[in-house]
Design a protein around this motif. Structure first.
Motif, PDB file in Angstrom:
ATOM      1  N   ARG A 105      38.901 115.113 107.260  1.00  0.00           N
ATOM      2  CA  ARG A 105      39.638 116.352 106.978  1.00  0.00           C
ATOM      3  C   ARG A 105      39.463 117.365 108.110  1.00  0.00           C
ATOM      4  O   ARG A 105      40.406 118.067 108.482  1.00  0.00           O
ATOM      5  N   ALA A 106      38.253 117.438 108.669  1.00  0.00           N
ATOM      6  CA  ALA A 106      38.014 118.356 109.781  1.00  0.00           C
ATOM      7  C   ALA A 106      38.855 117.973 110.996  1.00  0.00           C
ATOM      8  O   ALA A 106      39.426 118.849 111.665  1.00  0.00           O
ATOM      9  N   LEU A 107      38.943 116.687 111.281  1.00  0.00           N
ATOM     10  CA  LEU A 107      39.757 116.233 112.398  1.00  0.00           C
ATOM     11  C   LEU A 107      41.233 116.540 112.158  1.00  0.00           C
ATOM     12  O   LEU A 107      41.968 116.903 113.082  1.00  0.00           O
ATOM     13  N   ALA A 108      41.667 116.385 110.923  1.00  0.00           N
ATOM     14  CA  ALA A 108      43.066 116.678 110.597  1.00  0.00           C
ATOM     15  C   ALA A 108      43.380 118.155 110.838  1.00  0.00           C
ATOM     16  O   ALA A 108      44.420 118.491 111.421  1.00  0.00           O
ATOM     17  N   ARG A 109      42.480 119.020 110.404  1.00  0.00           N
ATOM     18  CA  ARG A 109      42.708 120.454 110.626  1.00  0.00           C
ATOM     19  C   ARG A 109      42.756 120.772 112.116  1.00  0.00           C
ATOM     20  O   ARG A 109      43.587 121.563 112.568  1.00  0.00           O
ATOM     21  N   ALA A 110      41.852 120.151 112.894  1.00  0.00           N
ATOM     22  CA  ALA A 110      41.830 120.394 114.340  1.00  0.00           C
ATOM     23  C   ALA A 110      43.123 119.914 114.999  1.00  0.00           C
ATOM     24  O   ALA A 110      43.567 120.484 115.997  1.00  0.00           O
ATOM     25  N   ALA A 111      43.736 118.875 114.411  1.00  0.00           N
ATOM     26  CA  ALA A 111      44.974 118.320 114.961  1.00  0.00           C
ATOM     27  C   ALA A 111      46.212 119.037 114.429  1.00  0.00           C
ATOM     28  O   ALA A 111      47.338 118.660 114.772  1.00  0.00           O
ATOM     29  N   GLY A 112      46.002 120.038 113.583  1.00  0.00           N
ATOM     30  CA  GLY A 112      47.127 120.777 113.024  1.00  0.00           C
ATOM     31  C   GLY A 112      47.836 120.049 111.904  1.00  0.00           C
ATOM     32  O   GLY A 112      48.999 120.348 111.598  1.00  0.00           O
ATOM     33  N   ARG A 113      47.149 119.113 111.276  1.00  0.00           N
ATOM     34  CA  ARG A 113      47.728 118.366 110.169  1.00  0.00           C
ATOM     35  C   ARG A 113      47.090 118.783 108.863  1.00  0.00           C
ATOM     36  O   ARG A 113      45.941 119.224 108.826  1.00  0.00           O
ATOM     37  N   HIS A 114      47.813 118.627 107.791  1.00  0.00           N
ATOM     38  CA  HIS A 114      47.254 118.932 106.477  1.00  0.00           C
ATOM     39  C   HIS A 114      46.216 117.872 106.135  1.00  0.00           C
ATOM     40  O   HIS A 114      46.498 116.663 106.219  1.00  0.00           O
ATOM     41  N   PRO A 115      45.006 118.278 105.760  1.00  0.00           N
ATOM     42  CA  PRO A 115      43.954 117.296 105.469  1.00  0.00           C
ATOM     43  C   PRO A 115      44.352 116.269 104.416  1.00  0.00           C
ATOM     44  O   PRO A 115      44.027 115.088 104.536  1.00  0.00           O
ATOM     45  N   GLY A 116      45.067 116.717 103.387  1.00  0.00           N
ATOM     46  CA  GLY A 116      45.484 115.785 102.344  1.00  0.00           C
ATOM     47  C   GLY A 116      46.432 114.721 102.848  1.00  0.00           C
ATOM     48  O   GLY A 116      46.366 113.556 102.454  1.00  0.00           O
ATOM     49  N   ARG A 117      47.318 115.110 103.749  1.00  0.00           N
ATOM     50  CA  ARG A 117      48.242 114.131 104.333  1.00  0.00           C
ATOM     51  C   ARG A 117      47.478 113.099 105.162  1.00  0.00           C
ATOM     52  O   ARG A 117      47.803 111.909 105.147  1.00  0.00           O
ATOM     53  N   ALA A 118      46.476 113.569 105.916  1.00  0.00           N
ATOM     54  CA  ALA A 118      45.677 112.648 106.724  1.00  0.00           C
ATOM     55  C   ALA A 118      44.930 111.663 105.832  1.00  0.00           C
ATOM     56  O   ALA A 118      44.818 110.473 106.155  1.00  0.00           O
ATOM     57  N   GLU A 119      44.455 112.142 104.697  1.00  0.00           N
ATOM     58  CA  GLU A 119      43.776 111.244 103.755  1.00  0.00           C
ATOM     59  C   GLU A 119      44.744 110.228 103.175  1.00  0.00           C
ATOM     60  O   GLU A 119      44.382 109.062 102.968  1.00  0.00           O
ATOM     61  N   GLN A 120      45.962 110.656 102.910  1.00  0.00           N
ATOM     62  CA  GLN A 120      46.949 109.722 102.398  1.00  0.00           C
ATOM     63  C   GLN A 120      47.242 108.618 103.413  1.00  0.00           C
ATOM     64  O   GLN A 120      47.408 107.453 103.052  1.00  0.00           O
ATOM     65  N   ASP A 121      47.294 108.987 104.688  1.00  0.00           N
ATOM     66  CA  ASP A 121      47.494 107.980 105.735  1.00  0.00           C
ATOM     67  C   ASP A 121      46.328 106.995 105.755  1.00  0.00           C
ATOM     68  O   ASP A 121      46.518 105.779 105.939  1.00  0.00           O
ATOM     69  N   TYR A 122      45.123 107.525 105.596  1.00  0.00           N
ATOM     70  CA  TYR A 122      43.926 106.677 105.564  1.00  0.00           C
ATOM     71  C   TYR A 122      44.002 105.701 104.395  1.00  0.00           C
ATOM     72  O   TYR A 122      43.790 104.488 104.549  1.00  0.00           O
ATOM     73  N   LEU A 123      44.356 106.221 103.213  1.00  0.00           N
ATOM     74  CA  LEU A 123      44.438 105.368 102.039  1.00  0.00           C
ATOM     75  C   LEU A 123      45.566 104.353 102.149  1.00  0.00           C
ATOM     76  O   LEU A 123      45.433 103.211 101.710  1.00  0.00           O
ATOM     77  N   ALA A 124      46.672 104.760 102.756  1.00  0.00           N
ATOM     78  CA  ALA A 124      47.779 103.824 102.933  1.00  0.00           C
ATOM     79  C   ALA A 124      47.357 102.645 103.800  1.00  0.00           C
ATOM     80  O   ALA A 124      47.783 101.511 103.579  1.00  0.00           O
ATOM     81  N   ALA A 125      46.508 102.907 104.802  1.00  0.00           N
ATOM     82  CA  ALA A 125      46.001 101.833 105.655  1.00  0.00           C
ATOM     83  C   ALA A 125      44.935 101.012 104.936  1.00  0.00           C
ATOM     84  O   ALA A 125      44.783  99.814 105.176  1.00  0.00           O
TER      85      ALA A 125
ATOM     86  N   SER B  72      48.755 109.945  92.731  1.00  0.00           N
ATOM     87  CA  SER B  72      48.666 108.621  93.351  1.00  0.00           C
ATOM     88  C   SER B  72      48.782 108.731  94.851  1.00  0.00           C
ATOM     89  O   SER B  72      49.485 109.589  95.370  1.00  0.00           O
ATOM     90  N   PRO B  73      48.116 107.839  95.605  1.00  0.00           N
ATOM     91  CA  PRO B  73      48.247 107.865  97.058  1.00  0.00           C
ATOM     92  C   PRO B  73      49.658 107.559  97.517  1.00  0.00           C
ATOM     93  O   PRO B  73      50.008 107.808  98.660  1.00  0.00           O
ATOM     94  N   TYR B  74      50.475 107.008  96.616  1.00  0.00           N
ATOM     95  CA  TYR B  74      51.852 106.717  97.001  1.00  0.00           C
ATOM     96  C   TYR B  74      52.737 107.944  96.908  1.00  0.00           C
ATOM     97  O   TYR B  74      53.846 107.951  97.411  1.00  0.00           O
ATOM     98  N   GLU B  75      52.260 109.020  96.243  1.00  0.00           N
ATOM     99  CA  GLU B  75      53.014 110.253  96.198  1.00  0.00           C
ATOM    100  C   GLU B  75      52.806 110.996  97.497  1.00  0.00           C
ATOM    101  O   GLU B  75      51.752 110.956  98.103  1.00  0.00           O
ATOM    102  N   ARG B  76      53.798 111.737  97.921  1.00  0.00           N
ATOM    103  CA  ARG B  76      53.731 112.358  99.229  1.00  0.00           C
ATOM    104  C   ARG B  76      53.181 113.765  99.202  1.00  0.00           C
ATOM    105  O   ARG B  76      53.023 114.385 100.238  1.00  0.00           O
ATOM    106  N   GLU B  77      52.894 114.342  98.014  1.00  0.00           N
ATOM    107  CA  GLU B  77      52.256 115.643  98.016  1.00  0.00           C
ATOM    108  C   GLU B  77      50.855 115.499  98.578  1.00  0.00           C
ATOM    109  O   GLU B  77      50.115 114.616  98.164  1.00  0.00           O
ATOM    110  N   ALA B  78      50.484 116.404  99.479  1.00  0.00           N
ATOM    111  CA  ALA B  78      49.145 116.365 100.067  1.00  0.00           C
ATOM    112  C   ALA B  78      48.141 116.807  99.031  1.00  0.00           C
ATOM    113  O   ALA B  78      48.353 117.783  98.321  1.00  0.00           O
ATOM    114  N   SER B  79      47.012 116.103  98.951  1.00  0.00           N
ATOM    115  CA  SER B  79      45.987 116.455  97.995  1.00  0.00           C
ATOM    116  C   SER B  79      44.655 115.978  98.506  1.00  0.00           C
ATOM    117  O   SER B  79      44.563 114.904  99.076  1.00  0.00           O
TER     118      SER B  79
END
Length: 201
Positions: free
Chosen positions: A146-166, A188-195
């Motif tokens: 989540r810290a890396l996502a914030r540093a990259a200007g991305r929403h932390p929840g979205r970055a986690e969803q990408d992680y879970l999708a992989a 669900s990780p398949y939903e696109r709302e960041a969480s």
């Protein structure tokens, strides 16, 4: 002066079989000489010694070698091959030497060497490969992600969803463990709302 680390590495390996402390001392002696004669070889020496310690059941010593290798890179201004370092990091992690705390430190160091977006991509890949290698997801790694996502200007929840999708195709049970953590209700990780989600070790 030492310019070829192979003889030293072999001597350290022989010592480690009977006396890990003596092997550690031998590595430190070799490193002191290399610091003058060939500092670019220091990371390789420390990492190889780390593998030796893993082989003889000394993961704490192996972790120390990884830390010394990174310190040598910083102290001597050495160019870091990120692909090679990621492979070494994964190897020692799967071998039981590097804890989630150590990997979180690695994540912070990444941001000092590469652009934030690249650091996020590399660390996410490492976390996925770590879990694919049989290690359970870990809460500190979720925080680092989540810290890396914030540093990259991305929403932390979205970055986690990408992680879970992989992660899902590789280890559905581990992904479910991450997503169903009791910290907070999540979609669900398949939903696109960041969480946000929590990883439990």
């Amino acid at each position: 002066m030492i310019l070829d680390i192979a003889p030293e590495a072999e001597r350290i390996a022989r010592l480690a079989k009977s006396d890990a402390r003596a092997a550690l001392d031998a590595c430190q002696d070799a490193a002191e000489r290399l610091a003058c004669a060939g500092p670019h070889l220091l990371p390789t020496l420390h990492e190889q010694t780390g593998r030796v310690f893993l082989a003889v059941g000394k993961p704490t010593y192996a972790a120390r070698m990884f830390t010394l290798a990174r310190a040598a890179e910083t102290e001597h201004g050495l160019t870091v091959d990120e692909e090679r370092l990621e492979a070494v990091c994964l190897e020692l992690t799967l071998g039981g030497a590097l804890t989630a705390k150590a990997l979180s430190a690695y994540a912070r160091e990444l941001t000092a060497r590469v652009p934030a977006a690249e650091a996020l991509e590399r660390f996410t890949r490492l976390c996925v490969r770590r879990t694919a290698g049989g290690l359970a997801p870990s809460r500190p790694l979720g925080s680092a992600l989540r810290a890396l996502a914030r540093a990259a200007g991305r929403h932390p929840g979205r970055a986690e969803q990408d992680y879970l999708a992989a992660l899902l195709p590789r280890d559905p049970a581990a992904a479910a463990e991450v997503w169903n953590s009791p910290r907070t209700p999540s979609p669900s990780p398949y939903e696109r709302e960041a969480s946000p989600c929590t990883e439990s070790r």
